[in-house]
Scaffold this motif. Structure first.
Motif, PDB file in Angstrom:
ATOM      1  N   ILE A 188      29.250  56.674 -62.640  1.00 15.60           N
ATOM      2  CA  ILE A 188      28.843  55.328 -62.228  1.00 15.60           C
ATOM      3  C   ILE A 188      27.626  55.459 -61.318  1.00 15.60           C
ATOM      4  O   ILE A 188      27.757  55.671 -60.108  1.00 15.60           O
ATOM      5  CB  ILE A 188      29.981  54.577 -61.494  1.00 15.60           C
ATOM      6  N   PRO A 189      26.417  55.370 -61.848  1.00 17.16           N
ATOM      7  CA  PRO A 189      25.223  55.462 -60.997  1.00 17.16           C
ATOM      8  C   PRO A 189      25.275  54.461 -59.843  1.00 17.16           C
ATOM      9  O   PRO A 189      25.748  53.328 -59.996  1.00 17.16           O
ATOM     10  CB  PRO A 189      24.084  55.157 -61.967  1.00 17.16           C
ATOM     11  N   LEU A 190      24.759  54.882 -58.693  1.00 20.56           N
ATOM     12  CA  LEU A 190      24.849  54.091 -57.468  1.00 20.56           C
ATOM     13  C   LEU A 190      24.230  52.700 -57.602  1.00 20.56           C
ATOM     14  O   LEU A 190      24.673  51.750 -56.958  1.00 20.56           O
ATOM     15  CB  LEU A 190      24.179  54.859 -56.323  1.00 20.56           C
ATOM     16  N   VAL A 191      23.238  52.547 -58.445  1.00 18.09           N
ATOM     17  CA  VAL A 191      22.587  51.249 -58.597  1.00 18.09           C
ATOM     18  C   VAL A 191      23.576  50.166 -59.009  1.00 18.09           C
ATOM     19  O   VAL A 191      23.394  48.977 -58.674  1.00 18.09           O
ATOM     20  CB  VAL A 191      21.424  51.346 -59.618  1.00 18.09           C
ATOM     21  N   ASN A 192      24.648  50.528 -59.704  1.00 13.10           N
ATOM     22  CA  ASN A 192      25.651  49.535 -60.104  1.00 13.10           C
ATOM     23  C   ASN A 192      26.340  48.918 -58.891  1.00 13.10           C
ATOM     24  O   ASN A 192      26.612  47.710 -58.874  1.00 13.10           O
ATOM     25  CB  ASN A 192      26.694  50.185 -61.020  1.00 13.10           C
ATOM     26  N   ALA A 193      26.620  49.722 -57.875  1.00  9.24           N
ATOM     27  CA  ALA A 193      27.239  49.190 -56.657  1.00  9.24           C
ATOM     28  C   ALA A 193      26.291  48.233 -55.946  1.00  9.24           C
ATOM     29  O   ALA A 193      26.712  47.207 -55.407  1.00  9.24           O
ATOM     30  CB  ALA A 193      27.635  50.341 -55.735  1.00  9.24           C
ATOM     31  N   ARG A 194      25.006  48.550 -55.962  1.00 10.29           N
ATOM     32  CA  ARG A 194      24.032  47.676 -55.310  1.00 10.29           C
ATOM     33  C   ARG A 194      23.934  46.337 -56.052  1.00 10.29           C
ATOM     34  O   ARG A 194      23.778  45.279 -55.423  1.00 10.29           O
ATOM     35  CB  ARG A 194      22.672  48.370 -55.254  1.00 10.29           C
ATOM     36  N   ILE A 195      24.032  46.375 -57.358  1.00 15.20           N
ATOM     37  CA  ILE A 195      24.013  45.134 -58.144  1.00 15.20           C
ATOM     38  C   ILE A 195      25.234  44.280 -57.821  1.00 15.20           C
ATOM     39  O   ILE A 195      25.122  43.052 -57.621  1.00 15.20           O
ATOM     40  CB  ILE A 195      23.948  45.459 -59.649  1.00 15.20           C
ATOM     41  N   MET A 196      26.410  44.896 -57.754  1.00 14.65           N
ATOM     42  CA  MET A 196      27.618  44.143 -57.430  1.00 14.65           C
ATOM     43  C   MET A 196      27.529  43.542 -56.039  1.00 14.65           C
ATOM     44  O   MET A 196      27.966  42.403 -55.817  1.00 14.65           O
ATOM     45  CB  MET A 196      28.846  45.046 -57.564  1.00 14.65           C
TER      46      MET A 196
END
Length: 276
Positions: A222-230
């Motif tokens: 799960i690339p970190l950018v996904n957490a930033r999007i959420m």
């Protein structure tokens, strides 16, 4: 002391574990990753404040829960969990989901907005509409071999899980390999099927619960950018980035357990130690 139960709802037997809390309040319901039984989360449960009651379960076809009669998806599984919590006598609950279980936790928060008080999302994303992992990493995710073959699990640990597994891949045997709780391979593929085409992306602005997002800075799955999007799309979200990989909830349980406990105990659901 943890109690292990067999709860029957909607014609399905489900293996459930309840660690009683020493103080009143809603329980924390844990939603596990794909192919993993509730036992996998024991290191994290040990680090959760003992005042908080913790409920774990094996999804149908995994661990100690028998295969379902028909395939399921996230909405039907969220309905099943709601019935289980009814049977256990819980009106309200908090929920935490890791990886695949993070999708289920998002569905629970969306589907039970009055019952789900707070939400914790660890090493997870928004389903089919997300920034994907490297195809070589995804190829290793479609087979349950990593749970069934400890030598294979060690050989792919660094590439698949990142974080602390890059330096100590042999520890993966103790973290994810549990032959006695695997369940049939069919259960693994039913979980894969449940996530096909599912996404929480359009629904995130509608999830109003205070939310803590936990993301590793070295997570190949799960690339970190996904957490930033959420964090941007969830109306009441806090992001905590930790120095570990996909299995950080387990390998960094001593750090993350107290952070989650503090978030659940706070009046407004803010995380005292957070960063973006």
């Amino acid at each position: 002391m943890t109690r292990f139960l067999r709860v029957r709802v909607l014609g399905q037997d489900v293996r459930v574990a309840v660690r009683p809390g020493t103080a009143p309040g809603p329980p924390l319901v844990l939603c596990n990753g794909i192919g993993a039984s509730l036992d996998l989360l024991q290191p994290f449960v040990d680090e959760v404040d003992p005042r908080i009651e913790v409920v774990r379960f094996d999804v149908p076809g995994v661990g100690g829960s028998p295969l379902p009669k028909v395939p399921y998806n996230f909405p039907t599984l969220a309905c099943l969990i709601g019935r289980i919590l009814d049977e256990l006598g819980y009106d309200r609950f908090d929920t935490l989901g890791i990886s695949w279980g993070g999708g289920l936790a998002q569905q629970l928060a969306f589907q039970h907005p009055r019952r789900c008080r707070r939400l914790v999302l660890a090493s997870t994303a928004t389903g089919s509409l997300m920034v994907p992992a490297n195809p070589l990493v995804l190829a290793k995710m479609v087979t349950p071999r990593r749970y069934r073959d400890p030598d294979y699990a060690k050989s792919i640990a660094a590439q698949l899980y990142g974080g602390r597994m890059r330096q100590r891949p042999g520890e993966v045997r103790h973290v994810v390999y549990e032959q006695e709780r695997l369940g049939p391979s069919t259960g693994y593929f039913l979980q894969l099927l449940a996530g096909l085409g599912w996404t929480s992306l359009p629904a995130l602005p509608l999830i109003r619960q205070p939310t803590l997002i936990l993301a590793g800075n070295d997570d190949p799955i799960i690339p970190l950018v996904n957490a930033r999007i959420m964090r941007l799309l969830l109306p009441n979200a806090t992001l905590h980035v930790y120095d570990d990989g996909h299995l950080g909830l387990l390998t960094s349980a001593d750090e993350l357990g107290p952070i989650v406990s503090g978030f659940l105990a706070s009046r407004a659901g803010e995380c005292a130690s957070s960063n973006s």
